[in-house]
Design an enzyme around this catalytic site. Structure first.
Site, PDB file in Angstrom:
ATOM      1  N   GLY A  25      48.842  44.205  39.556  1.00  0.00           N
ATOM      2  CA  GLY A  25      49.295  45.583  39.492  1.00  0.00           C
ATOM      3  C   GLY A  25      49.691  45.955  40.896  1.00  0.00           C
ATOM      4  CB  ILE A  59      46.007  51.308  40.150  1.00  0.00           C
ATOM      5  CG1 ILE A  59      45.883  51.759  38.704  1.00  0.00           C
ATOM      6  CG2 ILE A  59      46.116  52.474  41.102  1.00  0.00           C
ATOM      7  CD1 ILE A  59      44.679  52.677  38.447  1.00  0.00           C
ATOM      8  CG  ASP A  60      45.345  45.737  41.633  1.00  0.00           C
ATOM      9  OD1 ASP A  60      46.569  45.740  41.841  1.00  0.00           O
ATOM     10  OD2 ASP A  60      44.501  45.443  42.490  1.00  0.00           O
ATOM     11  CE  LYS A  61      44.307  42.453  32.242  1.00  0.00           C
ATOM     12  NZ  LYS A  61      44.450  41.029  31.853  1.00  0.00           N
ATOM     13  NE  ARG A  76      41.430  42.984  43.692  1.00  0.00           N
ATOM     14  CZ  ARG A  76      42.061  42.358  42.707  1.00  0.00           C
ATOM     15  NH1 ARG A  76      43.158  42.896  42.162  1.00  0.00           N
ATOM     16  NH2 ARG A  76      41.620  41.190  42.282  1.00  0.00           N
TER      17      ARG A  76
END
Length: 387
Positions: free
Chosen positions: A20, A189-191, A293
């Site tokens: 994402g 945003i990320d999964k 992250r």
């Protein structure tokens, strides 16, 4: 780069891709000269039907150079080795014929990528999927995305995405077309990250909100549980973020003066300490792929349960079987990176009023923090000396 992922899936080894994006402008892109085309059938070697997926016209002033090097320069996030594999598989053609990786491109060559299946349908179609809409008016909507949902169709995730759910939600709004780049998602945003996102219903809203994200005048904060006891109560992480050359599923932090990757700045503040883990608030000054992250991994504090960045290992703590069991129970409670997009603030595109939203932690994140609170409450402070 869907095509090289496909090649490696089919010919070599399984490859995941569920990236994402924290910033809609940070999607992997080919050089501007690479054009996505409609799948055009062609004849391949051995009589197999091949389909055109990508093509690039070599510049008229191009010096002769190996095609694997040429394409590696054009495709910033693809390794030369992967391109060589694609050529060896017969998928890279020049002027209609397959070539090997040692072929030297010439001025005006037409380089195409041919695969043995048609391109996946890329148009966004509404899908009846429940979403948590926390605010909506005639210009925009704010959604609290659950973990596990991809925001936009991509390699390996062509259904069940947030934008398809939004298209269904707005199916009675004829002026909203999910395939129109002038409306829709403003950021991503990320999964496996939960939290707040804003969707523009109109071109006016998309343009105004996009400028705010570009000019960094929006307010976004994330909550994250990270491994280790962060010494400072607050801090600033600066380091360029680019694709890790050794693992394309991961991002890596590079020196700001290296010229590699894109500038990225994250501010963090400690909210709560659990001895072996720390609950932090992260505020983004930029919005790069996997920024939080990668940055937290870079300073030695990977996100808890973040498999991509080593967070699924027991990185801090005791050797006892009871502690190991405790951590495994934590992993089961929150089986994804412990990251939540908690707040979002921006100026409304038409009313010009400040809009601020705060979201509750989802159950998995909340239960994880409560479990660590219980752990710290039952542990003497002497346990955490010298960690």
């Amino acid at each position: 780069m869907i095509f090289l992922e496909y090649i490696c899936n089919k010919v070599y080894a399984p490859v995941e891709d569920d990236f994402g994006f924290d910033d809609a402008g940070d999607m992997d892109e080919l050089d501007d000269e690479l054009q996505m085309e409609e799948g055009t059938a062609a004849s391949g070697e051995g009589g197999d039907e091949l389909y055109e997926h990508w093509k690039v016209q070599v510049d008229a002033n191009q010096d002769p150079v190996r095609i694997d090097k040429y394409l590696a320069d054009k495709m910033a996030y693809q390794s030369r080795n992967r391109i060589q594999q694609a050529a060896d598989a017969g998928f890279i053609h020049v002027n209609g014929k397959p070539v090997k990786s040692n072929y030297k491109v010439r001025p005006n060559d037409l380089v195409t990528l041919m695969l043995d299946r048609p391109r996946h349908e890329t148009s966004i179609k509404p899908e009846e999927i429940a979403i948590n809409v926390v605010y909506e008016d005639d210009q925009l909507m704010v959604v609290n995305k659950e973990a596990g949902m991809v925001v936009h169709p991509g390699a390996g995730n062509f259904h069940g995405t947030l934008i398809q759910a939004v298209a269904w939600h707005l199916r009675d709004m004829p002026e909203f077309d999910a395939n129109d780049p002038e409306v829709g998602l403003v950021h991503r945003i990320d999964k496996d990250t939960s939290g707040l996102l804003v969707v523009a219903k109109t071109p006016t809203a998309k343009n105004a909100l996009g400028k705010q994200f570009f000019n960094k005048t929006t307010h976004r904060s994330y909550n994250a549980l990270v491994w280790g006891n962060i010494v400072e109560d607050e801090g600033r992480i600066e380091g360029n973020i680019g694709r890790d050359p050794k693992n394309r599923l991961r991002m890596k932090v590079f020196d700001p003066d290296s010229g590699i990757g894109k500038t990225a700045v994250t501010h963090y503040k400690v909210l709560e300490r659990f001895g072996y883990t720390t609950l932090v608030q992260c505020v983004l000054e930029t919005g790069r792929t996997h920024q939080i992250r990668a940055h937290m991994k870079h300073i030695g504090h990977p996100l808890f349960m973040d498999e991509t960045y080593g967070g699924t290992e027991i990185l801090r703590g005791q050797r006892s079987s009871s502690y190991k069991a405790f951590i495994q129970n934590c992993f089961k409670l929150c089986p994804r990176q412990a990251l939540h997009a908690k707040t979002l603030g921006f100026v409304h595109p038409t009313t010009k009023q400040q809009m601020d939203f705060d979201s509750e932690w989802p159950n998995d994140f909340r239960q994880l923090i409560e479990k660590w609170r219980g752990f710290i409450a039952g542990t003497t402070q002497d346990t955490f000396k010298n960690i």
